[in-house]
Design a protein around this motif. Structure first.
Motif, PDB file in Angstrom:
ATOM      1  N   TYR A   1       0.864  -1.178   0.000  1.00 53.55           N
ATOM      2  CA  TYR A   1       0.000   0.000   0.000  1.00 53.55           C
ATOM      3  C   TYR A   1       0.899   1.225   0.000  1.00 53.55           C
ATOM      4  CZ  TYR A   1       0.814   0.149   5.097  1.00 53.55           C
ATOM      5  OH  TYR A   1       1.392   0.186   6.352  1.00 53.55           O
ATOM      6  N   LEU A   2       0.319   2.380  -0.245  1.00 56.20           N
ATOM      7  CA  LEU A   2       1.072   3.638  -0.265  1.00 56.20           C
ATOM      8  C   LEU A   2       0.809   4.401   1.028  1.00 56.20           C
ATOM      9  CD1 LEU A   2       0.329   4.746  -3.930  1.00 56.20           C
ATOM     10  CD2 LEU A   2       2.357   3.577  -3.064  1.00 56.20           C
TER      11      LEU A   2
ATOM     12  N   ASN B   1      -2.250  -4.088   7.300  1.00 55.73           N
ATOM     13  CA  ASN B   1      -2.890  -4.966   6.324  1.00 55.73           C
ATOM     14  C   ASN B   1      -4.230  -4.419   5.825  1.00 55.73           C
ATOM     15  OD1 ASN B   1      -2.432  -7.398   4.881  1.00 55.73           O
ATOM     16  ND2 ASN B   1      -4.088  -8.349   6.047  1.00 55.73           N
ATOM     17  N   ASN B   2      -4.924  -3.650   6.678  1.00 60.79           N
ATOM     18  CA  ASN B   2      -6.231  -3.112   6.294  1.00 60.79           C
ATOM     19  C   ASN B   2      -6.134  -2.049   5.193  1.00 60.79           C
ATOM     20  OD1 ASN B   2      -4.953  -1.366   8.170  1.00 60.79           O
ATOM     21  ND2 ASN B   2      -6.916  -0.429   8.692  1.00 60.79           N
ATOM     22  N   LYS B   3      -4.932  -1.561   4.865  1.00 58.47           N
ATOM     23  CA  LYS B   3      -4.753  -0.569   3.802  1.00 58.47           C
ATOM     24  C   LYS B   3      -4.457  -1.210   2.445  1.00 58.47           C
ATOM     25  CE  LYS B   3      -3.367   3.273   6.687  1.00 58.47           C
ATOM     26  NZ  LYS B   3      -2.357   4.321   6.913  1.00 58.47           N
TER      27      LYS B   3
ATOM     28  N   THR C   1      -5.044   4.271  -1.373  1.00 61.60           N
ATOM     29  CA  THR C   1      -4.138   5.058  -0.554  1.00 61.60           C
ATOM     30  C   THR C   1      -3.262   5.934  -1.443  1.00 61.60           C
ATOM     31  OG1 THR C   1      -2.582   3.202  -0.555  1.00 61.60           O
ATOM     32  CG2 THR C   1      -4.076   3.367   1.329  1.00 61.60           C
ATOM     33  N   SER C   2      -2.550   6.862  -0.829  1.00 59.01           N
ATOM     34  CA  SER C   2      -1.591   7.698  -1.559  1.00 59.01           C
ATOM     35  C   SER C   2      -0.436   8.029  -0.621  1.00 59.01           C
ATOM     36  CB  SER C   2      -2.259   8.975  -2.070  1.00 59.01           C
ATOM     37  OG  SER C   2      -2.665   9.782  -0.985  1.00 59.01           O
ATOM     38  N   GLY C   3       0.676   8.445  -1.208  1.00 61.19           N
ATOM     39  CA  GLY C   3       1.808   8.821  -0.381  1.00 61.19           C
ATOM     40  C   GLY C   3       3.118   8.781  -1.133  1.00 61.19           C
ATOM     41  N   HIS C   4       4.202   8.969  -0.406  1.00 59.51           N
ATOM     42  CA  HIS C   4       5.551   8.989  -0.962  1.00 59.51           C
ATOM     43  C   HIS C   4       6.302   7.679  -0.720  1.00 59.51           C
ATOM     44  CE1 HIS C   4       4.716  13.361  -0.668  1.00 59.51           C
ATOM     45  NE2 HIS C   4       5.365  13.364  -1.808  1.00 59.51           N
ATOM     46  N   TYR C   5       5.654   6.712  -0.075  1.00 57.61           N
ATOM     47  CA  TYR C   5       6.322   5.453   0.244  1.00 57.61           C
ATOM     48  C   TYR C   5       5.496   4.263  -0.227  1.00 57.61           C
ATOM     49  CZ  TYR C   5       9.251   8.257   3.273  1.00 57.61           C
ATOM     50  OH  TYR C   5      10.129   9.193   3.752  1.00 57.61           O
TER      51      TYR C   5
END
Length: 146
Positions: free
Chosen positions: A85-86, A96-98, A103-107
Motif C-alpha cells: 500500500y502507499l 494490512n487493512n490498507k 491510498t496515496s503517499g511517498h512510500y
C-alpha cells in the motif's frame, strides 16, 4: 537599501529557476505531490539497467507488487509477490487493512519475509518511476513497459 535587497532576492530566484530544471536540486522531488494508488495500479516497469542477460521488472495490481528477475541465458525467472500500500509516512507496523485501498503517499509499504519495507517514491511520470531503496539508500530508475 530596500531596492538593493529586492534586486538581490530577484537575482537569487532567477538563479534557482535556471538551475532547478537541470537537476541541480534533485532532492526537491520529495516535495512533489503524493503518488496515488491508481497511478501504480495495473502498471509494469523495467529497471533501466536491465539487459539481455538479466532483467528486473516491477508490476503492480490492486493489492500486490511483483518483483521478477529474468535471466536470459538460463531462461529462468524468479517472481516474488508482496502485498503493498502507499503511505505518506513510514509506519511502525504493516497495516494490512490498507492493502487494496485507494491510498496515496511517498512510500511503497510492503511486507517482505515478515519485514516491513518502506521504499521511497522519488518521482513518478507516465514513463518513469524512481525509487529509493530503504535498506541501501540506492536510487533505482524504472521505465514503463508498454
Amino acid at each position: 537599501m530596500k531596492k538593493q535587497f529586492t534586486v538581490v532576492v530577484c537575482m537569487f530566484v532567477s538563479v534557482i529557476s535556471m538551475l532547478s530544471p537541470l537537476g541541480v536540486f534533485a532532492q526537491t522531488t520529495n516535495a512533489s505531490q503524493p503518488v496515488c494508488w491508481n497511478d501504480l495500479r495495473n502498471t509494469r516497469w523495467v529497471n533501466v539497467l536491465s539487459n539481455q542477460h538479466k532483467r528486473w521488472t516491477l508490476e503492480f495490481t490492486d493489492m500486490m507488487m511483483t518483483n521478477t528477475y529474468f535471466y536470459g541465458k538460463s531462461g529462468n525467472s524468479y517472481p516474488k509477490t508482496y502485498k503493498f500500500y502507499l503511505s505518506d509516512k513510514i509506519p511502525t507496523a504493516f497495516e494490512n487493512n490498507k492493502v487494496g485501498k485507494k491510498t496515496s503517499g511517498h512510500y511503497i509499504i510492503s511486507l517482505i519475509d515478515d519485514e516491513l519495507v518502506s521504499n521511497q517514491i522519488l518521482s513518478l511520470t507516465a514513463n518513469e518511476l524512481r525509487i529509493r531503496l530503504a535498506h541501501s539508500g540506492d536510487t533505482l530508475v524504472f521505465v514503463r513497459e508498454q
